[in-house]
Design an enzyme around this catalytic site. Structure first.
Site, PDB file in Angstrom:
ATOM      1  N   ASN A 150      77.571  79.827  13.325  1.00 22.03           N
ATOM      2  CA  ASN A 150      76.649  80.809  12.738  1.00 22.03           C
ATOM      3  C   ASN A 150      75.881  80.281  11.535  1.00 22.03           C
ATOM      4  O   ASN A 150      74.702  80.579  11.355  1.00 22.03           O
ATOM      5  CB  ASN A 150      77.385  82.110  12.410  1.00 22.03           C
ATOM      6  CG  ASN A 150      78.536  81.919  11.461  1.00 22.03           C
ATOM      7  OD1 ASN A 150      79.133  80.837  11.417  1.00 22.03           O
ATOM      8  ND2 ASN A 150      78.866  82.925  10.711  1.00 22.03           N
ATOM      9  N   GLU A 248      89.493  80.928   7.842  1.00 24.62           N
ATOM     10  CA  GLU A 248      88.471  81.927   7.508  1.00 24.62           C
ATOM     11  C   GLU A 248      88.023  82.536   8.819  1.00 24.62           C
ATOM     12  O   GLU A 248      87.335  81.874   9.605  1.00 24.62           O
ATOM     13  CB  GLU A 248      87.274  81.256   6.811  1.00 24.62           C
ATOM     14  CG  GLU A 248      87.588  80.663   5.468  1.00 24.62           C
ATOM     15  CD  GLU A 248      88.111  81.685   4.486  1.00 24.62           C
ATOM     16  OE1 GLU A 248      87.745  82.872   4.596  1.00 24.62           O
ATOM     17  OE2 GLU A 248      88.902  81.303   3.611  1.00 24.62           O
ATOM     18  N   CYS A 282      79.922  86.403   9.028  1.00 26.83           N
ATOM     19  CA  CYS A 282      81.200  87.121   8.940  1.00 26.83           C
ATOM     20  C   CYS A 282      81.174  88.137   7.794  1.00 26.83           C
ATOM     21  O   CYS A 282      82.015  89.033   7.753  1.00 26.83           O
ATOM     22  CB  CYS A 282      82.355  86.144   8.785  1.00 26.83           C
ATOM     23  SG  CYS A 282      82.094  84.951   7.487  1.00 26.83           S
ATOM     24  N   GLU A 461      88.924  79.834  -0.082  1.00 21.05           N
ATOM     25  CA  GLU A 461      88.106  78.653  -0.326  1.00 21.05           C
ATOM     26  C   GLU A 461      87.349  78.862  -1.632  1.00 21.05           C
ATOM     27  O   GLU A 461      87.411  79.925  -2.231  1.00 21.05           O
ATOM     28  CB  GLU A 461      87.116  78.473   0.828  1.00 21.05           C
ATOM     29  CG  GLU A 461      87.797  78.217   2.168  1.00 21.05           C
ATOM     30  CD  GLU A 461      86.806  77.969   3.303  1.00 21.05           C
ATOM     31  OE1 GLU A 461      85.820  78.724   3.406  1.00 21.05           O
ATOM     32  OE2 GLU A 461      87.021  77.017   4.070  1.00 21.05           O
TER      33      GLU A 461
HETATM   34  O1  TXE Z   1      84.089  80.797  17.788  1.00 25.00           O
HETATM   35  P1  TXE Z   1      85.315  79.884  17.891  1.00 25.00           P
HETATM   36  P2  TXE Z   1      83.044  81.087  18.899  1.00 25.00           P
HETATM   37  C1  TXE Z   1      83.640  85.111  15.863  1.00 25.00           C
HETATM   38  C2  TXE Z   1      82.619  85.961  16.538  1.00 25.00           C
HETATM   39  C3  TXE Z   1      82.359  85.235  17.792  1.00 25.00           C
HETATM   40  C4  TXE Z   1      83.740  84.758  18.115  1.00 25.00           C
HETATM   41  C5  TXE Z   1      83.790  83.569  19.000  1.00 25.00           C
HETATM   42  O2  TXE Z   1      83.165  87.225  16.795  1.00 25.00           O
HETATM   43  O3  TXE Z   1      81.843  86.036  18.788  1.00 25.00           O
HETATM   44  O4  TXE Z   1      84.285  84.409  16.867  1.00 25.00           O
HETATM   45  O5  TXE Z   1      82.828  82.601  18.580  1.00 25.00           O
HETATM   46  C6  TXE Z   1      86.445  75.455  17.649  1.00 25.00           C
HETATM   47  N1  TXE Z   1      91.400  74.600  18.741  1.00 25.00           N
HETATM   48  N2  TXE Z   1      83.104  84.172  14.920  1.00 25.00           N
HETATM   49  O6  TXE Z   1      83.515  81.025  20.292  1.00 25.00           O
HETATM   50  O7  TXE Z   1      85.683  79.681  19.301  1.00 25.00           O
HETATM   51  C7  TXE Z   1      85.058  75.574  18.226  1.00 25.00           C
HETATM   52  O8  TXE Z   1      84.741  74.445  19.006  1.00 25.00           O
HETATM   53  C8  TXE Z   1      90.650  74.125  17.734  1.00 25.00           C
HETATM   54  C9  TXE Z   1      83.335  84.476  13.564  1.00 25.00           C
HETATM   55  O9  TXE Z   1      81.960  80.170  18.593  1.00 25.00           O
HETATM   56  O10 TXE Z   1      86.303  80.433  16.953  1.00 25.00           O
HETATM   57  C10 TXE Z   1      84.230  75.701  16.955  1.00 25.00           C
HETATM   58  O11 TXE Z   1      84.023  74.422  16.367  1.00 25.00           O
HETATM   59  N3  TXE Z   1      89.350  74.426  17.577  1.00 25.00           N
HETATM   60  C11 TXE Z   1      82.983  83.425  12.671  1.00 25.00           C
HETATM   61  C12 TXE Z   1      85.123  76.546  16.057  1.00 25.00           C
HETATM   62  O12 TXE Z   1      86.439  76.391  16.585  1.00 25.00           O
HETATM   63  C13 TXE Z   1      88.785  75.280  18.458  1.00 25.00           C
HETATM   64  C14 TXE Z   1      82.014  82.423  13.009  1.00 25.00           C
HETATM   65  C15 TXE Z   1      84.759  78.031  16.052  1.00 25.00           C
HETATM   66  O13 TXE Z   1      84.710  78.506  17.373  1.00 25.00           O
HETATM   67  C16 TXE Z   1      89.535  75.821  19.536  1.00 25.00           C
HETATM   68  C17 TXE Z   1      81.884  82.188  14.418  1.00 25.00           C
HETATM   69  C18 TXE Z   1      90.893  75.449  19.653  1.00 25.00           C
HETATM   70  N4  TXE Z   1      91.688  75.924  20.622  1.00 25.00           N
HETATM   71  C19 TXE Z   1      82.414  83.068  15.310  1.00 25.00           C
HETATM   72  N5  TXE Z   1      88.721  76.642  20.243  1.00 25.00           N
HETATM   73  C20 TXE Z   1      83.131  83.668  11.206  1.00 25.00           C
HETATM   74  N6  TXE Z   1      84.055  84.496  10.810  1.00 25.00           N
HETATM   75  O14 TXE Z   1      82.436  83.086  10.406  1.00 25.00           O
HETATM   76  C21 TXE Z   1      87.509  76.613  19.645  1.00 25.00           C
HETATM   77  N7  TXE Z   1      87.543  75.788  18.567  1.00 25.00           N
END
Ligand code: TXE
Length: 481
Positions: A150, A248, A282, A461
């Site tokens: 994001n 986070e 977020c 953080e």
């Molecule tokens: O996030 P992911 P996604 C929320 C938001 C969104 C949902 C999913 O609701 O719709 O999360 O988004 C890595 N082990 N937020 O799918 O999957 C992944 O490659 C280790 C909130 O994009 O959580 C990426 O680099 N790493 C949020 C990172 O984790 C893993 C911001 C985030 O991806 C992994 C974004 C694993 N098993 C989405 N699986 C906020 N709070 O700021 C994925 N990743």
């Protein structure tokens, strides 16, 4: 087609597998570059490079570390136009927003921690006539930083900067959905003279690369920002290995408007906290609670401003709402809108995919959407949507709105609009959230603790909190006798 490369041991290299993933431009819906589909071997190579460079980097003077981090910050500023363009194309966010927020903040993250380590001090505890204790803070070793899509470069540097400043070496993974600015950042690190192996960036999928980083025994701490479910998966792997963990995660933040607030300011700020970055922050306030006596007035003014928001081509100067990050995410958001209708929500604005004319006709746009008439405990008001969807709900008392606000599993931030200082203090005390903004939103002092309660995360953080996370503590006790 341009290939994004891994940055390992100071070099830009292809993945060992020579396999690639497609990278989309979400505003036009087409593939425009390729990302390494990295595997265990790439993480292994990155980790080795980080381990080999740890001794020298951790023993370098704080002046040396500070100088190279500041040089990186300077180069981000020098290349800000290119970085902002890359961020906008990769993520779908308005170019104007990337220029104003994402890229300057990435530079500030680097310079803030370049400066912070110069001014760091540690504690001592004196036991009269017995002993004196002093606290040593030592870098941990190789640490892992995993960031989301994001705010790509903004959140990537927010982790890397304190990790490096504290003397650790890093294996980092940006989101596979928005890898471009991390790639440009690796070129900046080379040009800034960051010693080889100190930072290693491995591109690829979360369950592959992210998982390998999380479970690698030589990677001693994990700093992660992303979805709550992913945070849970990471904790399941890292916690039994006793790794330090900073998580986070998601939010479902309340934005509380009391009748004694400065209404114009509350309305304007609420439009931003609802729809900035297409609601994909977020910290967005997706649940707006309004004191009943000003509900209609707020609603009218809010909707007037929402309907005036310019949606479309992120590269147009006047665009306020760009594309969502991917077609999957757009469909997820549209599904939430469907559920909100099924739950009895009354649609006040938006509610559909938006199809711009011209080059963005196949992009992933959703209209800024406002619902009312939903109960505080329905799924629309409980689940993180992470898109341009907000609800309006009236309330009658402080007690009632505290109950509404605290009803979700999340606890990241809250906004309160009031001119009554006593009320502001009472609310801050009772709201279950890591951050409370009174009469403002997203005002950030990088020294302050940043993070959430409940399922919004673990740890904080920012400033000393981040430097403490990225160090191990030794207490040294010297006897007087
Ligand atoms: O996030 P992911 P996604 C929320 C938001 C969104 C949902 C999913 O609701 O719709 O999360 O988004 C890595 N082990 N937020 O799918 O999957 C992944 O490659 C280790 C909130 O994009 O959580 C990426 O680099 N790493 C949020 C990172 O984790 C893993 C911001 C985030 O991806 C992994 C974004 C694993 N098993 C989405 N699986 C906020 N709070 O700021 C994925 N990743």
């Amino acid at each position: 087609m341009e290939k994004i490369l891994n940055y390992i041991n100071g070099k830009l290299i292809e993945p060992v597998s020579n396999k690639w993933l497609e990278n989309y431009n979400p505003a036009i819906g087409t593939v425009y570059s390729l990302i390494p589909d990295s595997t265990k071997e790439d993480v292994e190579n990155a980790q080795k490079a980080a381990l080999n460079s740890f001794h020298k980097w951790s023993k370098s003077s704080i002046k040396e570390r500070s100088t190279v981090l500041q040089k990186i910050a300077d180069l981000i500023i020098e290349r800000q136009d290119d970085l902002a363009m890359a961020e906008s194309i990769d993520n779908g966010k308005p170019l104007a927003l990337a220029k104003k927020v994402d890229i300057p903040r990435a530079a500030t993250n680097m310079s803030f921690f370049a400066s912070a380590i110069l001014h760091e001090n540690s504690e001592s505890h004196h036991m009269s006539n017995v002993a004196i204790n002093y606290t040593l803070r030592k870098p941990i070793g190789v640490v892992g930083c995993i960031s989301p899509w994001n705010l790509p470069l903004y959140l990537f540097t927010w982790k890397i900067a304190p990790a490096l400043a504290a003397g650790n070496t890093v294996v980092a993974k940006p989101s596979e959905i928005t890898p471009m600015t991390a790639f440009l950042f690796s070129k900046i690190c080379i040009d800034a003279g960051l010693p080889k192996g100190v930072l290693n960036i491995v591109h690829g999928l979360g369950p592959k690369v992210g998982h390998e980083i999380t479970k690698h025994p030589n990677i001693k701490a994990i700093s992660f920002t992303g979805g709550t479910l992913t945070g849970q998966k990471i904790a399941e792997v890292a916690a039994p290995m006793f790794k330090k963990l900073s998580l986070e995660l998601g939010g479902k933040n309340p934005n509380i408007i009391f009748s004694d607030c400065d209404l114009e300011k509350a309305v304007s700020s609420s439009v931003l906290s609802s729809f900035s970055n297409q609601g994909q922050i977020c910290l967005c306030g997706s649940r707006i609670f309004i004191e009943r006596k000003i509900y209609d007035k707020f609603k009218e003014k809010f909707l007037e401003k929402v309907k005036a928001l310019n949606i479309g081509d992120p590269l147009e100067k006047t665009t306020k709402i760009g594309a969502l990050v991917s077609s999957q995410h757009m469909n997820k958001v549209l599904n939430h809108i469907k559920i909100a209708k099924q739950e009895g929500g009354i649609l006040l604005s938006g509610g559909k995919q938006f199809i711009p004319k011209g080059r963005c006709a196949n992009g992933y746009f959703v209209e800024p959407t406002v619902f009312e008439g939903l109960s505080f405990d329905c799924s629309t008001n409980q689940e993180e949507i992470f898109g341009p969807v907000v609800t309006l709900t009236p309330f009658d008392s402080e007690e009632e709105v505290i109950n509404f606000a605290n009803s979700t599993k999340y606890g990241l931030c809250s906004m309160v609009w009031t001119s009554d200082l006593n009320r502001a203090n009472r609310m801050s005390d009772q709201l279950q959230s890591g951050i409370v903004w009174i009469n403002c939103w997203l005002v950030r002092d990088l020294r302050t603790p940043f993070g959430g309660m409940k399922e919004s995360g673990v740890g904080r953080e920012g400033g000393t909190y981040a430097l403490n996370f990225f160090t191990e503590t030794t207490n040294v006790c010297i006897s007087y006798n």
